[in-house]
Write a protein that holds these residues in place. Sequence first.
Motif: not given
Length: 451
Positions: A125-126, A262
């Motif tokens: 995800g990051a 996000d």
Amino acid sequence: MVDTAPAPAGSSSAAASTPLPDPSVVPPVWGRITNLVVERGEGSWLITRDGERYLDYSSGIGVTNTGHAHPRVVAAIQAQAAKILHSQQNITYHEPGLRLYERLRHVLPPPAAGGEWGAFLSNSGAEAVEASVKLARVATGRPVILGFRYGYHGRTGQTMALTTAKDVYRGHFEPLPGSVYHTAYPYCYRWSGGAHAPDEGCVCDWEAQLDLTFHQFVYPEHVAAVIVEPVLGEGGYLVPPPRFLPRLREITRQHGILLIADEVQTGFGRTGELFAVRHWDVEPDILVMAKGIASGLPLSGIVAGAEVLAKLPPGSHGGTYGGNVVACAAANATLDVIEDEGLVANARERGAQFLAGLRALAPRYPAIGDVRGLGLMLALEFVKPGEGDGRVPDPDLAKRVQAEALRRKLIVLTAGTYVNVIRIIPPLVTTSDEVDLALRTLDESLAAAGA
Ligand SMILES: Cc1ncc(COP(=O)(O)O)c(C=O)c1O
């Protein structure tokens, strides 16, 4: 207790008879939620080395949307692994990747301005958030990224700078990358005089705060992108009022600012839509995804307009493992399962059942300050009744409820800046009976914890 005891006689577990290394080999930076040593998973259940079954309503932090070890996902992984494990994206194309790139171009309705969506695949995800920030800067030629207070976007350098969910995620690591600012997210429970009011009556002044941010910190014409969690996750499972995202979309458009959604935690059906932005009919410029995408294999990505995506020059972003072939095969099977088994609709139905159950419990427990959720992203916020304004956070109680639930073989997580929120993240395959079981278990746990 660490589950290192030998398996009971008759256990089918061969592994359980082999002594394990002491768990202290795992460094403390992996803050512990349980000391269970898991052997396998099945749907909503985790099974430990000694055969104990736990209802996993953490879903490995929102990852196992198709349940643990879904047979179709496992079969796809096994079949692909037998062919090739690594087919590096710069060097070769591979079929699972090509199919996934094509499918991800259709997870949102076609772009309102015409053209097509494109995708980029990475691992975590990051890493996908990093990609979205680089793309926004390159596409707009502007430096600044604006995030929200309470937001969580990861723990790499850039994503730490964007994250404000909790001090521990960034506090030890100054200096952090600059040209990042934060504005107010609508935390309805704390801003609306005590009553949770995620509706038109919500008095959250996030818009005034955003205006202040533009007057105190940064010119809007210097802002490349605003990054937002459509339902805020790690920072407290906050469901925004209905006007929030549509209005944010209008404001960002007025200023030529890209909107990054996000959806690492909210994506792939979690909230009862394939992506949460669909609840409000909002079109982001960049959609960030990970977690539920591949049922547990490391994979992430972004979706953006194909023309925007093409602004990242060849070689300016990438990585050795991004879009791994086995992970792509898992993602294709995951998407098939989500579609074929109606998991988005199940998230909506089981979510409504769960939320109604939690709301029915709440009046009996004065320390439950707020009950909220969307789809299968649910939360209880604990406060100290009678203290201060009645909304003083009670993290100790949240911890006790979590521990009592674990004693009863239900795994739930905490969330929130003050860690006073219990978040419940069932897999999307969960059944009505399992939800009822979890509600009974939570009821007992709340009573035992003195809520
Ligand atoms: C909204 C959001 N963004 C980004 C991340 C970071 O993802 P990862 O842990 O895969 O790097 C997370 C993880 O919890 C998340 O919830």
